[in-house]
Design a protein around this motif. Structure first.
Motif, mmCIF file in Angstrom:
data_model
loop_
_atom_site.group_PDB
_atom_site.id
_atom_site.type_symbol
_atom_site.label_atom_id
_atom_site.label_comp_id
_atom_site.label_asym_id
_atom_site.label_seq_id
_atom_site.Cartn_x
_atom_site.Cartn_y
_atom_site.Cartn_z
ATOM 1 N N SER A 1 0.895 -1.094 -0.112
ATOM 2 C CA SER A 1 -0.129 -0.258 -0.051
ATOM 3 C C SER A 1 0.761 1.338 0.118
ATOM 4 O O SER A 1 0.344 2.239 -0.313
ATOM 5 N N GLY A 2 1.964 1.135 0.388
ATOM 6 C CA GLY A 2 2.970 2.402 0.615
ATOM 7 C C GLY A 2 2.654 3.033 1.967
ATOM 8 O O GLY A 2 3.571 3.828 2.321
ATOM 9 N N LEU A 3 1.612 2.447 2.729
ATOM 10 C CA LEU A 3 1.529 3.048 4.169
ATOM 11 C C LEU A 3 2.301 2.363 5.111
ATOM 12 O O LEU A 3 1.655 1.092 5.030
ATOM 13 N N GLU A 4 3.153 2.740 6.017
ATOM 14 C CA GLU A 4 4.030 2.057 6.811
ATOM 15 C C GLU A 4 2.969 1.537 7.913
ATOM 16 O O GLU A 4 3.137 0.161 8.212
ATOM 17 N N SER A 5 1.961 2.221 8.506
ATOM 18 C CA SER A 5 1.252 1.549 9.329
ATOM 19 C C SER A 5 0.293 0.450 8.881
ATOM 20 O O SER A 5 0.225 -0.550 9.511
ATOM 21 N N LEU A 6 -0.276 0.297 7.723
ATOM 22 C CA LEU A 6 -0.910 -0.637 7.098
ATOM 23 C C LEU A 6 0.207 -1.971 6.956
ATOM 24 O O LEU A 6 -0.215 -3.108 7.162
ATOM 25 N N ASP A 7 1.338 -1.479 6.550
ATOM 26 C CA ASP A 7 2.317 -2.950 6.271
ATOM 27 C C ASP A 7 2.565 -3.357 7.497
ATOM 28 O O ASP A 7 2.946 -4.642 7.407
ATOM 29 N N ASN A 8 2.827 -2.490 8.619
ATOM 30 C CA ASN A 8 3.387 -3.158 9.822
ATOM 31 C C ASN A 8 2.052 -4.166 10.515
ATOM 32 O O ASN A 8 2.415 -5.296 11.053
ATOM 33 N N PHE B 1 -9.017 -3.201 -1.723
ATOM 34 C CA PHE B 1 -9.622 -4.385 -1.044
ATOM 35 C C PHE B 1 -8.563 -4.623 0.170
ATOM 36 O O PHE B 1 -8.922 -5.100 1.172
ATOM 37 N N MET B 2 -7.424 -4.648 -0.058
ATOM 38 C CA MET B 2 -6.204 -4.937 0.996
ATOM 39 C C MET B 2 -6.392 -3.865 2.146
ATOM 40 O O MET B 2 -6.138 -4.205 3.321
ATOM 41 N N ARG B 3 -6.400 -2.830 1.953
ATOM 42 C CA ARG B 3 -6.764 -1.847 2.901
ATOM 43 C C ARG B 3 -8.028 -2.215 3.964
ATOM 44 O O ARG B 3 -7.658 -2.218 5.276
ATOM 45 N N VAL B 4 -9.087 -2.225 3.272
ATOM 46 C CA VAL B 4 -10.307 -2.505 4.088
ATOM 47 C C VAL B 4 -10.007 -4.146 4.897
ATOM 48 O O VAL B 4 -10.168 -4.253 6.027
ATOM 49 N N ALA B 5 -9.401 -5.112 4.133
ATOM 50 C CA ALA B 5 -9.113 -6.461 4.740
ATOM 51 C C ALA B 5 -8.287 -6.390 6.111
ATOM 52 O O ALA B 5 -8.339 -6.919 6.961
ATOM 53 N N ILE B 6 -7.180 -5.513 5.670
ATOM 54 C CA ILE B 6 -5.953 -5.474 6.926
ATOM 55 C C ILE B 6 -6.762 -4.758 8.052
ATOM 56 O O ILE B 6 -6.476 -5.255 9.251
ATOM 57 N N VAL B 7 -7.267 -3.839 7.932
ATOM 58 C CA VAL B 7 -8.160 -2.995 9.007
ATOM 59 C C VAL B 7 -9.067 -3.947 9.689
ATOM 60 O O VAL B 7 -9.125 -4.079 10.899
ATOM 61 N N ARG B 8 -9.797 -4.635 8.880
ATOM 62 C CA ARG B 8 -10.630 -5.454 9.350
ATOM 63 C C ARG B 8 -10.212 -6.639 10.252
ATOM 64 O O ARG B 8 -10.695 -7.103 11.311
ATOM 65 N N ALA B 9 -8.912 -7.218 9.729
ATOM 66 C CA ALA B 9 -8.271 -8.394 10.526
ATOM 67 C C ALA B 9 -7.721 -7.744 11.627
ATOM 68 O O ALA B 9 -7.437 -8.551 12.640
#
Length: 164
Positions: A1-8, A148-156
């Motif tokens: 995603s390029g966003l460190e918080s989501l990657d972590n 899709f990945m942004r939403v799925a990562i936050v949900r998980a």
């Protein structure tokens, strides 16, 4: 995603959850291609070419590298081994056999006057269904995959921390 918080957050999830997430995201991203191929494929006498449209997704367990393709399945029960002939077309084709006059003779019949003959069955023009689908939708998958990945990562992550 390029966003460190989501990657972590993504790296902190279990490996099988990550693999399932990646696979689902890639299937979602490839859906416009698959739908376009199914919509534009001519339904032949058997319909097996339209049924053969599929998406394959593979995720490497160690590296997390993801590979996918969308097109016609060539082998198996729902396969279409002639898909490349439909996509790219053929040159002139002939059928060879035995004939009496201009009428073909079935194999196994014993007709003494039968002569070897060949008939032209014509050429098949290129349909270019997959090529046109790719040109039409080639910029969409990356955006669909990211959202899709942004939403799925936050949900998980919420589920892992017990918020839901």
């Amino acid at each position: 995603s390029g966003l460190e918080s989501l990657d972590n957050v993504f790296k902190s999830l279990d490996a099988d959850v990550r693999r399932k997430m990646l696979s689902a995201a890639m299937r979602k991203a490839q859906k416009p291609f698959k739908d376009e191929i199914k919509r534009n494929t001519a339904k032949g006498p058997t319909g097996n070419l339209k049924r053969a449209a599929t998406t394959s997704v593979k995720v490497n367990r160690r590296s997390g590298f993801i590979h996918s393709w969308t097109g016609y399945r060539k082998k198996g029960k729902r396969g279409a081994p002639h898909a490349h002939l439909v996509e790219w077309g053929t040159g002139g084709r002939t059928w060879s056999g035995f004939a009496v006059g201009n009428r073909p003779v079935q194999a196994g019949t014993n007709i003494l006057r039968a002569r070897r003959r060949s008939w032209s069955v014509g050429a098949m023009p290129a349909a270019l269904v997959q090529t046109r689908s790719w040109k039409k939708h080639k910029h969409k998958p990356l955006d669909v995959f990211r959202s899709f990945m942004r939403v799925a990562i936050v949900r998980a992550a919420r589920k892992q921390k017990g918020f839901t």
